[in-house]
Design a protein around this motif. Structure first.
Motif, PDB file in Angstrom:
ATOM      1  N   ALA A  28      51.855   5.175  37.107  1.00  0.00           N
ATOM      2  CA  ALA A  28      52.884   5.258  35.981  1.00  0.00           C
ATOM      3  C   ALA A  28      52.029   4.487  34.989  1.00  0.00           C
ATOM      4  O   ALA A  28      51.397   3.689  34.974  1.00  0.00           O
ATOM      5  N   VAL A  29      52.360   4.897  33.497  1.00  0.00           N
ATOM      6  CA  VAL A  29      51.690   4.294  32.623  1.00  0.00           C
ATOM      7  C   VAL A  29      52.732   4.059  31.474  1.00  0.00           C
ATOM      8  O   VAL A  29      53.799   4.658  31.357  1.00  0.00           O
ATOM      9  N   ASP A  30      52.186   3.373  30.156  1.00  0.00           N
ATOM     10  CA  ASP A  30      52.993   3.119  29.276  1.00  0.00           C
ATOM     11  C   ASP A  30      52.541   4.253  28.194  1.00  0.00           C
ATOM     12  O   ASP A  30      51.882   4.997  28.535  1.00  0.00           O
ATOM     13  N   THR A  31      53.412   4.189  27.074  1.00  0.00           N
ATOM     14  CA  THR A  31      53.057   4.983  25.920  1.00  0.00           C
ATOM     15  C   THR A  31      51.545   5.097  25.256  1.00  0.00           C
ATOM     16  O   THR A  31      51.285   5.948  24.642  1.00  0.00           O
ATOM     17  N   ALA A  32      51.055   3.904  25.708  1.00  0.00           N
ATOM     18  CA  ALA A  32      49.758   3.643  25.158  1.00  0.00           C
ATOM     19  C   ALA A  32      48.803   4.389  25.843  1.00  0.00           C
ATOM     20  O   ALA A  32      47.545   4.265  25.785  1.00  0.00           O
ATOM     21  N   GLY A  33      49.065   4.592  27.198  1.00  0.00           N
ATOM     22  CA  GLY A  33      48.326   5.292  28.279  1.00  0.00           C
ATOM     23  C   GLY A  33      47.603   4.276  29.184  1.00  0.00           C
ATOM     24  O   GLY A  33      46.717   4.499  29.791  1.00  0.00           O
ATOM     25  N   THR A  34      48.077   3.031  29.017  1.00  0.00           N
ATOM     26  CA  THR A  34      47.982   1.847  29.983  1.00  0.00           C
ATOM     27  C   THR A  34      48.416   2.075  31.415  1.00  0.00           C
ATOM     28  O   THR A  34      49.616   2.291  31.412  1.00  0.00           O
ATOM     29  N   ILE A  35      47.796   1.828  32.484  1.00  0.00           N
ATOM     30  CA  ILE A  35      48.331   2.015  33.766  1.00  0.00           C
ATOM     31  C   ILE A  35      49.210   0.849  34.121  1.00  0.00           C
ATOM     32  O   ILE A  35      48.696  -0.250  33.987  1.00  0.00           O
ATOM     33  N   THR A  36      50.341   0.953  34.259  1.00  0.00           N
ATOM     34  CA  THR A  36      51.337  -0.142  34.731  1.00  0.00           C
ATOM     35  C   THR A  36      51.661  -0.213  36.343  1.00  0.00           C
ATOM     36  O   THR A  36      52.304  -1.220  36.810  1.00  0.00           O
ATOM     37  N   PHE A  37      51.207   0.816  36.945  1.00  0.00           N
ATOM     38  CA  PHE A  37      51.825   0.749  38.401  1.00  0.00           C
ATOM     39  C   PHE A  37      50.844   1.982  39.177  1.00  0.00           C
ATOM     40  O   PHE A  37      50.889   2.983  38.602  1.00  0.00           O
ATOM     41  N   VAL A  38      50.224   1.702  40.292  1.00  0.00           N
ATOM     42  CA  VAL A  38      50.016   2.549  41.038  1.00  0.00           C
ATOM     43  C   VAL A  38      50.254   2.341  42.613  1.00  0.00           C
ATOM     44  O   VAL A  38      50.282   1.093  43.021  1.00  0.00           O
ATOM     45  N   ASN A  39      50.380   3.160  43.499  1.00  0.00           N
ATOM     46  CA  ASN A  39      50.535   3.034  44.775  1.00  0.00           C
ATOM     47  C   ASN A  39      49.099   3.024  45.515  1.00  0.00           C
ATOM     48  O   ASN A  39      48.349   3.447  45.101  1.00  0.00           O
ATOM     49  N   ARG A  40      49.495   2.469  46.819  1.00  0.00           N
ATOM     50  CA  ARG A  40      48.202   2.421  47.583  1.00  0.00           C
ATOM     51  C   ARG A  40      47.464   4.031  47.688  1.00  0.00           C
ATOM     52  O   ARG A  40      45.993   4.038  47.476  1.00  0.00           O
ATOM     53  N   ALA A  41      48.268   4.908  47.842  1.00  0.00           N
ATOM     54  CA  ALA A  41      47.637   6.223  47.971  1.00  0.00           C
ATOM     55  C   ALA A  41      46.684   6.558  46.735  1.00  0.00           C
ATOM     56  O   ALA A  41      45.701   7.599  46.898  1.00  0.00           O
ATOM     57  N   THR A  42      47.112   5.993  45.518  1.00  0.00           N
ATOM     58  CA  THR A  42      46.311   6.331  44.532  1.00  0.00           C
ATOM     59  C   THR A  42      45.172   5.567  44.281  1.00  0.00           C
ATOM     60  O   THR A  42      43.960   6.294  43.798  1.00  0.00           O
ATOM     61  N   GLU A  43      45.173   4.529  44.754  1.00  0.00           N
ATOM     62  CA  GLU A  43      43.884   3.686  44.918  1.00  0.00           C
ATOM     63  C   GLU A  43      43.027   4.231  45.953  1.00  0.00           C
ATOM     64  O   GLU A  43      41.837   4.264  45.476  1.00  0.00           O
ATOM     65  N   ILE A  44      43.436   4.675  47.137  1.00  0.00           N
ATOM     66  CA  ILE A  44      42.627   5.519  48.021  1.00  0.00           C
ATOM     67  C   ILE A  44      41.900   6.794  47.425  1.00  0.00           C
ATOM     68  O   ILE A  44      40.785   7.038  47.625  1.00  0.00           O
ATOM     69  N   LEU A  45      42.775   7.448  46.590  1.00  0.00           N
ATOM     70  CA  LEU A  45      42.474   8.865  46.051  1.00  0.00           C
ATOM     71  C   LEU A  45      41.408   8.583  44.985  1.00  0.00           C
ATOM     72  O   LEU A  45      40.232   9.654  45.094  1.00  0.00           O
ATOM     73  N   PHE A  46      41.426   7.765  44.420  1.00  0.00           N
ATOM     74  CA  PHE A  46      40.301   7.381  43.345  1.00  0.00           C
ATOM     75  C   PHE A  46      39.325   6.558  43.559  1.00  0.00           C
ATOM     76  O   PHE A  46      38.396   6.127  42.907  1.00  0.00           O
ATOM     77  N   ASP A  47      39.317   5.876  44.916  1.00  0.00           N
ATOM     78  CA  ASP A  47      38.360   4.958  45.219  1.00  0.00           C
ATOM     79  C   ASP A  47      38.364   3.721  44.502  1.00  0.00           C
ATOM     80  O   ASP A  47      37.439   3.120  44.329  1.00  0.00           O
ATOM     81  N   TYR A  48      39.599   3.060  44.387  1.00  0.00           N
ATOM     82  CA  TYR A  48      39.701   1.755  43.655  1.00  0.00           C
ATOM     83  C   TYR A  48      40.156   0.696  44.441  1.00  0.00           C
ATOM     84  O   TYR A  48      41.032   1.160  45.540  1.00  0.00           O
ATOM     85  N   ALA A  49      39.888  -0.761  44.637  1.00  0.00           N
ATOM     86  CA  ALA A  49      40.089  -1.675  45.384  1.00  0.00           C
ATOM     87  C   ALA A  49      41.560  -1.883  44.794  1.00  0.00           C
ATOM     88  O   ALA A  49      42.116  -1.812  43.626  1.00  0.00           O
ATOM     89  N   PRO A  50      42.394  -2.541  45.827  1.00  0.00           N
ATOM     90  CA  PRO A  50      43.905  -2.896  45.433  1.00  0.00           C
ATOM     91  C   PRO A  50      43.807  -3.554  44.354  1.00  0.00           C
ATOM     92  O   PRO A  50      43.293  -4.630  44.131  1.00  0.00           O
ATOM     93  N   GLY A  51      44.939  -3.263  43.411  1.00  0.00           N
ATOM     94  CA  GLY A  51      45.262  -4.095  42.206  1.00  0.00           C
ATOM     95  C   GLY A  51      44.077  -4.073  41.123  1.00  0.00           C
ATOM     96  O   GLY A  51      44.480  -4.675  39.927  1.00  0.00           O
ATOM     97  N   THR A  52      43.116  -3.165  41.153  1.00  0.00           N
ATOM     98  CA  THR A  52      41.931  -3.169  40.002  1.00  0.00           C
ATOM     99  C   THR A  52      42.458  -1.841  39.073  1.00  0.00           C
ATOM    100  O   THR A  52      41.759  -2.003  38.098  1.00  0.00           O
ATOM    101  N   MET A  53      43.566  -1.100  39.257  1.00  0.00           N
ATOM    102  CA  MET A  53      43.807  -0.083  38.365  1.00  0.00           C
ATOM    103  C   MET A  53      44.621  -0.315  37.339  1.00  0.00           C
ATOM    104  O   MET A  53      44.651   0.124  36.002  1.00  0.00           O
TER     105      MET A  53
END
Length: 697
Positions: free
Chosen positions: A154-179
Motif C-alpha cells: 500500500a502507498v499514499d498519493t505521494a508514492g510512499t510505501i505505507t504497508f507491506v506484508n511479509r510476502a512482499t518483503e520476500i518477493l523483493f528480498d527486503y528485510a522485515p520493516g525496511t520497505m
C-alpha cells in the motif's frame, strides 16, 4: 487493508491483548473526565439497546465493580455513530447512599444546565468506539495479509510505501520493516521509473481510474537490482479524507518461462532447433510487409529417403541434425534458416532482391556440402538441390513466393540434382501443364485410352521374332497417340502408377494368350516396371494372378528393372523379384552399363538377361570405347550365366559386329518400331516361327 490506521495498528508487533487493554483505559479516561466536568461522582458507558447491556469504562465505584443496584443514572446521552445507528448510552450519576437492601438507592438529579456537555462527551465515546472498530478490522486485515501467499503493498498519493506484508518483503528480498516509508520506485527498474512516475501521477489525478480491478503485467525489480515479471491488481480507498492505493502482486516468472517454451515450440523445429515453417512464413511476411525485397531458398537432400529406409530413422534424424548445424554456417548470422519438414530446409535472405547474391549463396552451400558427414559409424556424401525465388514488397504473397521457390527446386531435381535454379514464370506454366496431365491420366485408364504397343526382339541366327517389349502408349482424344516421353514422368509420380502398372501386366498377359490362341508360337513378353509397383508390395501377387487368369507359363513374362529401381533395392524391394524369379519369371536389367549401380546389381538381383543400352550400340562401329564396353558386358554376362540383348540396332552392320562379339539377340528400328498387337502378329508370321531351341515353352 486500511491505509490510514492508528500508529499502533500499523505496528505488526502490537499484542491484541495489549491493544484491548489500551482501548479500555482510553474509554475509562473519557468517563472520568465526563464525571469530573459535570460534577458527578460516577460515570459509565452502557453498550446495547436491549435488556442486557454491556458496561464499560465505569468510573467512581468504590469496589471497582458496577452492579445494577448501584448504577442509577441521573442523566444519559445516546451514543449514535456516523451512520445513525444507536450503540448505547453514556451515563452519569450520584453515588447511591447506603440503605436497607430492600430499599432503592437515592440519587441526586443532574443540573439541566450541564446536559449539553454530556452530549459532547458522548461524541468522544462514539469516536473512541469507531477507532476501536477500525483497529480490530485492521488487525484482521493485517493477519490475512500476513498469511496470504500473494504480496500486498500500500502507498499514499505521494508514492510512499505505507504497508507491506511479509510476502512482499520476500518477493523483493527486503528485510522485515525496511520497505515501509520508502518510495515505491524501489521496486521499479530505473529504465521504467520516468514512465511509472507519469502514469502514477495521472492515476492519482484521475481517481477512480479504469485500471482499478484490472490485472496488469509489468517488470519489477528486487533489492539486488535483478528483475522479475509480476502480475498485479490495483485497488483504492478513502479514509478520513485521505486516498490510499494498494496492489496485490504475484511472481509470474514460471508462467513466463512456460509461455516462452510454448512459443519456442510453436516457432521452432523440435528435432533440429531451427525455425519451423510457421516461423519462416511469419518472418518472410514481415520483411515483405515492411516494403523490402526477400529471397527464399528451398533445398532438400538428395538420397535422404534411401538413408532413412536402409539405416533407420535414428540415423536419418542424426543426419538432419548435422545438416542443421552445417547449413547456418554457410550464411550470415542474421539470415533465417528453417526446417520446413522432412528433409526440406529453407533460407530467407532479406532484405535482399539481388539474384547475384542468391547465386553466390547457393553456390557456397553446394560447395560446403561437398564435404562428407560422419554419423553413427557411417560416411554420407549428402548432395543438395536448391530452388530460389525473389519477391519485392507488400504486393508479394509470402506463400506464393515459397511455392515459386518450390517449383524452382523441382526444376533443379529434374535437371540432375546437386544444382540450383532460379524461379521463372515458365516453371509455373509447366506445373499447370503437369497437373492437367495428371487429371487427364486419372481418366485415361477408365476410358480405355491407354494401350500397349510391342517392339519385336529378334534372334540373330534365325532372324525370327522371339520376344517383344510391351511399351505404353496413350491414345489421347485430342492430341492423338502420345509416346511415353510426353507423359511418363507425370505417370511415375501419379498416385495411379501402381494401378496402371498392374493393368500393363494384365494386358500383356491377355495379349500373349490371344496370340497363342491365334496360332502364333509362344512369345516372350518384356514388361517395364514402375518403382511404385515394387514399393506397393503386391507385385508378386499381381504377376501370378495374371499368369493364372490367362493360363500362361511363368516364362512368358520378362520383368525389366531400371537403374532407378536398383538404387532403391533393399530387401523389401528384392523380395517380390526373388519370389517371381523362383516362380520362373525372367528378370532383365534394362540400360545396363549406364549407371554406377549396375555392377553391384549383378550380385543382388536374380537376373536372367542384360540389355545393352542403345547409347553404346549407336557408335559401336566408330567408337572403340563403346565397342570395348560391349565386349566387357558380354564377358560378364557369360561369367554370370546371363543372356544378353542389344537395344537400338538400326542397321545391319551394327547387327553384324554385335553378332561377331557374341551377342545373340537384338531390338531396334532395324526390325521394327513399337507396333499394335495385330501388326506384330503379321511380322511374326512373315519372319516365320522360331526354332524349337529358341522358342519359349
Amino acid at each position: 487493508m486500511l491505509l490510514n490506521t492508528p500508529s499502533d495498528a500499523r505496528r505488526p508487533d502490537v499484542d491484541p491483548v495489549s491493544r484491548e487493554a489500551a482501548s479500555e483505559a482510553g474509554l475509562a479516561r473519557i468517563t472520568a473526565l465526563a464525571a469530573g466536568c459535570l460534577g458527578m461522582p460516577t460515570a459509565w458507558v452502557a453498550l446495547g439497546t436491549g435488556r442486557t447491556r454491556t458496561i464499560r469504562g465505569a468510573f467512581g465505584f468504590e469496589d471497582g465493580t458496577a452492579g445494577a443496584a448501584a448504577m442509577r443514572p441521573c442523566a444519559t446521552a445516546a451514543l449514535v455513530d456516523a451512520g445513525g445507528r444507536r450503540l448505547g448510552d453514556l451515563c452519569v450519576g450520584a453515588r447511591a447512599r447506603k440503605s436497607r437492601p430492600q430499599q432503592s438507592p437515592i440519587v441526586a438529579p443532574l443540573d439541566p444546565a450541564l446536559a449539553g456537555r454530556l452530549d459532547a462527551f458522548a461524541g468522544l465515546v462514539v469516536d473512541h468506539l469507531a477507532r476501536e472498530d477500525r483497529a480490530a478490522t485492521d488487525g484482521i486485515a493485517r493477519g490475512l495479509a500476513g498469511a496470504a501467499a500473494y504480496a500486498f503493498l500500500a502507498v499514499d498519493t505521494a508514492g510512499t510505501i505505507t504497508f507491506v506484508n511479509r510476502a512482499t518483503e520476500i518477493l523483493f528480498d527486503y528485510a522485515p520493516g525496511t520497505m515501509v516509508g520508502q518510495d515505491v520506485e524501489i521496486i521499479i527498474p530505473p529504465s521504467f521509473r520516468k514512465m511509472h512516475g507519469e502514469r502514477f501521477a495521472g492515476f492519482v489525478a484521475r481517481a477512480p481510474s479504469r485500471l482499478v480491478g484490472r490485472t496488469i503485467e509489468l517488470t519489477a525489480q528486487r533489492r539486488d537490482g535483478t528483475t522479475l515479471p509480476i502480475e498485479f491488481c490495483l485497488s483504492t480507498w478513502t479514509e478520513d479524507g485521505r486516498v490510499g492505493i494498494g496492489a496485490m502482486m504475484r511472481d509470474i516468472s514460471e508462467w513466463r518461462a512456460r509461455d516462452d517454451q510454448l512459443l519456442r515450440m510453436a516457432h521452432h523445429d523440435g528435432l533440429t532447433g531451427l525455425a519451423n515453417r510457421a516461423r519462416f512464413a511469419e518472418r518472410l511476411a514481415t520483411v515483405l510487409a515492411q516494403g523490402h525485397s526477400a529471397t527464399v531458398m528451398l533445398l532438400d537432400l538428395d538420397g535422404f529417403k534411401e538413408v532413412n529406409d536402409s539405416l533407420g530413422h535414428a540415423t536419418g534424424d542424426a543426419l538432419l541434425q548435422s545438416v542443421a548445424v552445417r547449413l547456418p554456417l554457410c550464411v550470415g548470422a542474421d539470415v533465417t534458416v528453417a526446417r520446413m519438414g522432412g528433409d526440406e530446409f529453407a533460407i530467407l535472405l532479406g532484405p535482399c532482391g539481388d539474384p547475384r547474391v542468391a547465386a553466390v549463396t547457393a553456390t557456397r552451400i553446394l560447395d560446403v556440402f561437398q564435404a562428407t558427414f560422419q554419423i553413427s559409424g557411417h560416411t554420407f556424401h549428402v548432395g543438395l538441390s536448391l530452388g530460389v525465388a525473389i519477391g519485392h514488397g507488400p504486393e508479394t504473397d509470402p506463400e506464393a513466393l515459397i511455392a515459386d521457390a518450390d517449383l524452382a527446386l523441382y526444376q533443379a531435381k529434374r535437371d540432375g540434382r546437386r544444382c540450383f535454379r532460379l524461379f521463372e514464370p515458365a516453371m509455373r506454366a509447366a506445373v499447370i501443364a503437369r497437373r492437367t496431365l495428371h487429371d487427364e491420366l486419372s481418366h485415361a485408364l477408365a476410358a480405355g485410352e491407354l494401350v500397349l504397343h510391342y517392339q519385336p526382339q529378334v534372334a540373330f541366327d534365325t532372324g525370327r521374332v522371339v520376344g517383344a517389349e510391351a511399351l505404353l502408349r496413350w491414345q489421347h482424344p485430342r492430341r492423338g497417340l502420345l509416346l511415353p516421353a510426353v507423359f511418363l514422368s507425370a505417370l511415375e509420380a501419379h498416385p495411379m502408377a501402381t494401378g496402371i502398372g498392374r493393368w500393363i501386366i494384365d494386358e500383356a498377359c491377355r495379349q500373349a494368350a490371344q496370340w497363342r490362341a491365334a496360332g502364333l508360337p509362344p512369345l516372350r513378353v518384356a514388361i517395364n516396371l514402375f518403382a511404385a509397383q515394387l514399393l506397393a508390395g503386391t507385385l508378386a501377387e499381381d504377376v501370378k494372378r495374371s499368369l493364372a487368369t490367362y493360363r500362361l507359363p511363368p516364362s512368358t513374362l520378362e520383368l525389366e528393372v531400371t537403374e532407378r529401381i536398383a538404387l532403391r533395392a533393399d530387401d523389401a524391394v528384392l523380395e517380390p523379384i526373388r519370389a517371381l524369379h523362383a516362380h520362373g519369371v525372367a528378370v532383365a536389367f534394362d540400360d545396363f552399363g549406364t549407371g554406377y549401380a549396375s555392377l553391384s546389381s549383378l550380385k543382388r538381383f536374380p537376373l536372367t538377361r542384360l540389355k545393352i543400352d542403345r547409347s553404346f550400340v549407336r557408335d559401336v562401329l566408330t567408337d572403340r570405347h563403346d565397342a570395348e564396353i560391349i565386349r566387357a558386358i558380354l564377358g560378364m554376362a557369360q561369367s554370370f550365366g546371363l543372356e544378353v540383348i542389344a537395344e537400338g540396332i538400326e542397321g545391319p552392320d551394327q547387327e553384324a559386329i554385335l553378332r561377331a562379339m557374341g551377342c545373340h539377340e537384338g531390338q531396334g528400328y532395324l526390325y521394327g518400331k513399337a507396333m499394335a498387337p495385330q501388326d506384330l502378329a503379321t511380322l511374326i508370321r512373315e519372319r516365320g516361327a522360331a526354332r524349337p531351341n529358341t522358342a519359349v515353352a
